[in-house]
Scaffold this motif. Structure first.
Motif, PDB file in Angstrom:
ATOM      1  N   THR A  10      93.612-108.958  38.812  1.00  0.00           N
ATOM      2  CA  THR A  10      92.220-108.538  38.738  1.00  0.00           C
ATOM      3  C   THR A  10      91.861-107.760  40.000  1.00  0.00           C
ATOM      4  O   THR A  10      92.337-108.080  41.092  1.00  0.00           O
ATOM      5  N   GLY A  11      91.050-106.731  39.834  1.00  0.00           N
ATOM      6  CA  GLY A  11      90.695-105.908  40.987  1.00  0.00           C
ATOM      7  C   GLY A  11      91.903-105.209  41.573  1.00  0.00           C
ATOM      8  O   GLY A  11      92.015-105.059  42.791  1.00  0.00           O
ATOM      9  N   GLY A  12      92.798-104.758  40.710  1.00  0.00           N
ATOM     10  CA  GLY A  12      94.067-104.190  41.180  1.00  0.00           C
ATOM     11  C   GLY A  12      94.085-102.690  41.361  1.00  0.00           C
ATOM     12  O   GLY A  12      95.151-102.109  41.559  1.00  0.00           O
ATOM     13  N   ALA A  13      92.909-102.045  41.322  1.00  0.00           N
ATOM     14  CA  ALA A  13      92.880-100.582  41.400  1.00  0.00           C
ATOM     15  C   ALA A  13      92.873-100.056  42.833  1.00  0.00           C
ATOM     16  O   ALA A  13      93.140 -98.875  43.062  1.00  0.00           O
ATOM     17  N   SER A  14      92.578-100.912  43.797  1.00  0.00           N
ATOM     18  CA  SER A  14      92.505-100.436  45.184  1.00  0.00           C
ATOM     19  C   SER A  14      92.796-101.573  46.150  1.00  0.00           C
ATOM     20  O   SER A  14      92.877-102.739  45.755  1.00  0.00           O
ATOM     21  N   GLY A  15      92.951-101.228  47.418  1.00  0.00           N
ATOM     22  CA  GLY A  15      93.102-102.215  48.476  1.00  0.00           C
ATOM     23  C   GLY A  15      94.252-103.179  48.273  1.00  0.00           C
ATOM     24  O   GLY A  15      95.363-102.779  47.899  1.00  0.00           O
ATOM     25  N   ILE A  16      93.987-104.452  48.517  1.00  0.00           N
ATOM     26  CA  ILE A  16      95.011-105.491  48.404  1.00  0.00           C
ATOM     27  C   ILE A  16      95.551-105.563  46.981  1.00  0.00           C
ATOM     28  O   ILE A  16      96.751-105.746  46.767  1.00  0.00           O
ATOM     29  N   ALA A  18      95.828-103.146  44.729  1.00  0.00           N
ATOM     30  CA  ALA A  18      96.724-102.024  44.458  1.00  0.00           C
ATOM     31  C   ALA A  18      98.059-102.214  45.165  1.00  0.00           C
ATOM     32  O   ALA A  18      99.127-101.903  44.608  1.00  0.00           O
ATOM     33  N   ALA A  19      98.032-102.719  46.403  1.00  0.00           N
ATOM     34  CA  ALA A  19      99.276-102.975  47.131  1.00  0.00           C
ATOM     35  C   ALA A  19     100.085-104.063  46.437  1.00  0.00           C
ATOM     36  O   ALA A  19     101.328-103.989  46.372  1.00  0.00           O
ATOM     37  N   THR A  20      99.405-105.063  45.901  1.00  0.00           N
ATOM     38  CA  THR A  20     100.095-106.131  45.170  1.00  0.00           C
ATOM     39  C   THR A  20     100.711-105.579  43.891  1.00  0.00           C
ATOM     40  O   THR A  20     101.844-105.942  43.534  1.00  0.00           O
ATOM     41  N   ALA A  21      99.995-104.705  43.208  1.00  0.00           N
ATOM     42  CA  ALA A  21     100.541-104.085  41.997  1.00  0.00           C
ATOM     43  C   ALA A  21     101.782-103.269  42.315  1.00  0.00           C
ATOM     44  O   ALA A  21     102.796-103.339  41.595  1.00  0.00           O
ATOM     45  N   ALA A  22     101.747-102.514  43.405  1.00  0.00           N
ATOM     46  CA  ALA A  22     102.912-101.715  43.803  1.00  0.00           C
ATOM     47  C   ALA A  22     104.094-102.613  44.144  1.00  0.00           C
ATOM     48  O   ALA A  22     105.245-102.311  43.784  1.00  0.00           O
ATOM     49  N   ARG A  23     103.826-103.719  44.821  1.00  0.00           N
ATOM     50  CA  ARG A  23     104.905-104.636  45.179  1.00  0.00           C
ATOM     51  C   ARG A  23     105.484-105.287  43.923  1.00  0.00           C
ATOM     52  O   ARG A  23     106.701-105.506  43.821  1.00  0.00           O
ATOM     53  N   CYS A  24     104.630-105.611  42.959  1.00  0.00           N
ATOM     54  CA  CYS A  24     105.117-106.187  41.702  1.00  0.00           C
ATOM     55  C   CYS A  24     106.060-105.217  40.994  1.00  0.00           C
ATOM     56  O   CYS A  24     107.100-105.627  40.458  1.00  0.00           O
ATOM     57  N   THR A 197      97.632-105.231  56.997  1.00  0.00           N
ATOM     58  CA  THR A 197      97.637-104.186  55.983  1.00  0.00           C
ATOM     59  C   THR A 197      97.642-104.838  54.601  1.00  0.00           C
ATOM     60  O   THR A 197      98.049-106.004  54.460  1.00  0.00           O
ATOM     61  N   PRO A 198      97.211-104.105  53.571  1.00  0.00           N
ATOM     62  CA  PRO A 198      97.314-104.649  52.219  1.00  0.00           C
ATOM     63  C   PRO A 198      98.739-105.056  51.860  1.00  0.00           C
ATOM     64  O   PRO A 198      98.942-106.027  51.124  1.00  0.00           O
ATOM     65  N   GLU A 199      99.714-104.331  52.413  1.00  0.00           N
ATOM     66  CA  GLU A 199     101.111-104.657  52.129  1.00  0.00           C
ATOM     67  C   GLU A 199     101.514-106.004  52.720  1.00  0.00           C
ATOM     68  O   GLU A 199     102.372-106.696  52.163  1.00  0.00           O
ATOM     69  N   ASP A 200     100.904-106.401  53.844  1.00  0.00           N
ATOM     70  CA  ASP A 200     101.161-107.729  54.410  1.00  0.00           C
ATOM     71  C   ASP A 200     100.768-108.821  53.407  1.00  0.00           C
ATOM     72  O   ASP A 200     101.496-109.799  53.212  1.00  0.00           O
ATOM     73  N   VAL A 201      99.622-108.635  52.776  1.00  0.00           N
ATOM     74  CA  VAL A 201      99.147-109.619  51.806  1.00  0.00           C
ATOM     75  C   VAL A 201      99.987-109.562  50.530  1.00  0.00           C
ATOM     76  O   VAL A 201     100.332-110.597  49.945  1.00  0.00           O
ATOM     77  N   ALA A 202     100.340-108.348  50.118  1.00  0.00           N
ATOM     78  CA  ALA A 202     101.158-108.193  48.909  1.00  0.00           C
ATOM     79  C   ALA A 202     102.515-108.864  49.066  1.00  0.00           C
ATOM     80  O   ALA A 202     103.055-109.428  48.107  1.00  0.00           O
ATOM     81  N   HIS A 203     103.064-108.821  50.270  1.00  0.00           N
ATOM     82  CA  HIS A 203     104.351-109.474  50.527  1.00  0.00           C
ATOM     83  C   HIS A 203     104.236-110.980  50.324  1.00  0.00           C
ATOM     84  O   HIS A 203     105.110-111.617  49.723  1.00  0.00           O
ATOM     85  N   ALA A 204     103.135-111.562  50.806  1.00  0.00           N
ATOM     86  CA  ALA A 204     102.907-112.997  50.616  1.00  0.00           C
ATOM     87  C   ALA A 204     102.728-113.320  49.135  1.00  0.00           C
ATOM     88  O   ALA A 204     103.251-114.328  48.640  1.00  0.00           O
ATOM     89  N   ALA A 205     101.998-112.473  48.428  1.00  0.00           N
ATOM     90  CA  ALA A 205     101.788-112.694  46.998  1.00  0.00           C
ATOM     91  C   ALA A 205     103.111-112.646  46.238  1.00  0.00           C
ATOM     92  O   ALA A 205     103.362-113.462  45.343  1.00  0.00           O
ATOM     93  N   ALA A 206     103.965-111.689  46.590  1.00  0.00           N
ATOM     94  CA  ALA A 206     105.262-111.559  45.910  1.00  0.00           C
ATOM     95  C   ALA A 206     106.106-112.814  46.093  1.00  0.00           C
ATOM     96  O   ALA A 206     106.781-113.263  45.160  1.00  0.00           O
ATOM     97  N   PHE A 207     106.059-113.395  47.284  1.00  0.00           N
ATOM     98  CA  PHE A 207     106.796-114.640  47.528  1.00  0.00           C
ATOM     99  C   PHE A 207     106.298-115.755  46.616  1.00  0.00           C
ATOM    100  O   PHE A 207     107.085-116.475  45.988  1.00  0.00           O
ATOM    101  N   LEU A 208     104.977-115.894  46.520  1.00  0.00           N
ATOM    102  CA  LEU A 208     104.412-116.981  45.723  1.00  0.00           C
ATOM    103  C   LEU A 208     104.576-116.743  44.222  1.00  0.00           C
ATOM    104  O   LEU A 208     104.597-117.700  43.443  1.00  0.00           O
TER     105      LEU A 208
END
Length: 234
Positions: A10-16, A18-24, A197-208
């Motif tokens: 949710t809310g994946g179009a920008s910021g954290i 979008a970075a999470t979507a790219a990491r996924c 950075t948003p990528e810092d948060v996306a990295h944590a999300a990818a782990f979980l």
């Protein structure tokens, strides 16, 4: 060729988000984005009815076993002047939406015997000035995370929260211009001496979200450069 596993963000179009979507995508998962803007499923997630419609559209393609509840709103104001409208908006977007998304995806997760839920909380859940509504809802998100971890673990479903600290997004730079004294004061308060950075948060999300993280549940992972040291409980 196997179909990529899908991740609802949710809310994946920008910021954290979008970075999470790219990491996924990099992890080989297919992000399904619900946001009021962008190329994904368009919806006003502050509306329960529009959220339900968007979830039905997302699930029309089959079950989704990974969920990132990322959408949120800040509505800064002091406690005396925080309005009921602001509080209700924060409650609906930051908390109710996450609950509604979990319930919609849960049957598919239980049928698969596998699920990953990541709730985007905030360091502000520990308390921050001008954040009555925001802090309350982000702390509530942590409470729901812990309950879900206890109730859903037997089904192979984990639930965890991430608590970002100051993260350099477009909104952050607008409120804290690079090079400004106030911005530098924020950086100086971070033990690692930089803003995240948003990528810092996306990295944590990818782990979980990873299938290999099945023994981690009910936890809050602060991605804050060390700012919660001495503040958060052990």
């Amino acid at each position: 060729m196997t179909t990529p596993e899908r991740v609802l963000i949710t809310g994946g179009a920008s910021g954290i988000g979008a970075a999470t979507a790219a990491r996924c995508r990099a992890e080989g998962w297919e992000p399904v984005i619900i946001d009021r803007v962008g190329n994904g499923i368009r919806a006003d997630l502050s509306s329960p009815d529009d959220t339900a419609r968007a979830l039905a559209e997302a699930l029309a393609g089959g079950p989704i076993t990974r969920l990132v509840n990322n959408v949120g709103v800040v509505v800064p104001n002091d406690a005396e002047h925080q309005t009921l409208a602001e509080f209700d908006l924060a409650l609906s977007l930051n908390l109710r939406c996450a609950f509604q998304c979990m319930q919609a995806l849960l049957p598919g997760m239980k049928a698969a015997g596998f699920g990953r839920i990541v709730n985007m909380s905030s360091r502000a859940a520990l308390g921050k000035e001008l954040r009555t509504a925001y802090s309350a809802t982000k702390a509530g998100l942590i409470g729901m995370t812990r309950v879900w971890a206890l109730e859903l673990g037997a089904h192979g479903i984990t639930a965890n929260a991430i608590g970002p600290g100051p993260i350099r997004t477009e909104l952050f730079d607008k409120a804290n211009p690079p090079g400004a004294p106030r911005t530098q004061a924020i950086i100086d308060a971070v033990p690692v001496k930089r803003v995240g950075t948003p990528e810092d948060v996306a990295h944590a999300a990818a782990f979980l979200l990873d299938a290999r993280s099945g023994f981690v549940t009910g936890q809050v992972l602060y991605v804050c450069g060390g700012m919660t040291v001495g503040v958060a409980g052990v």
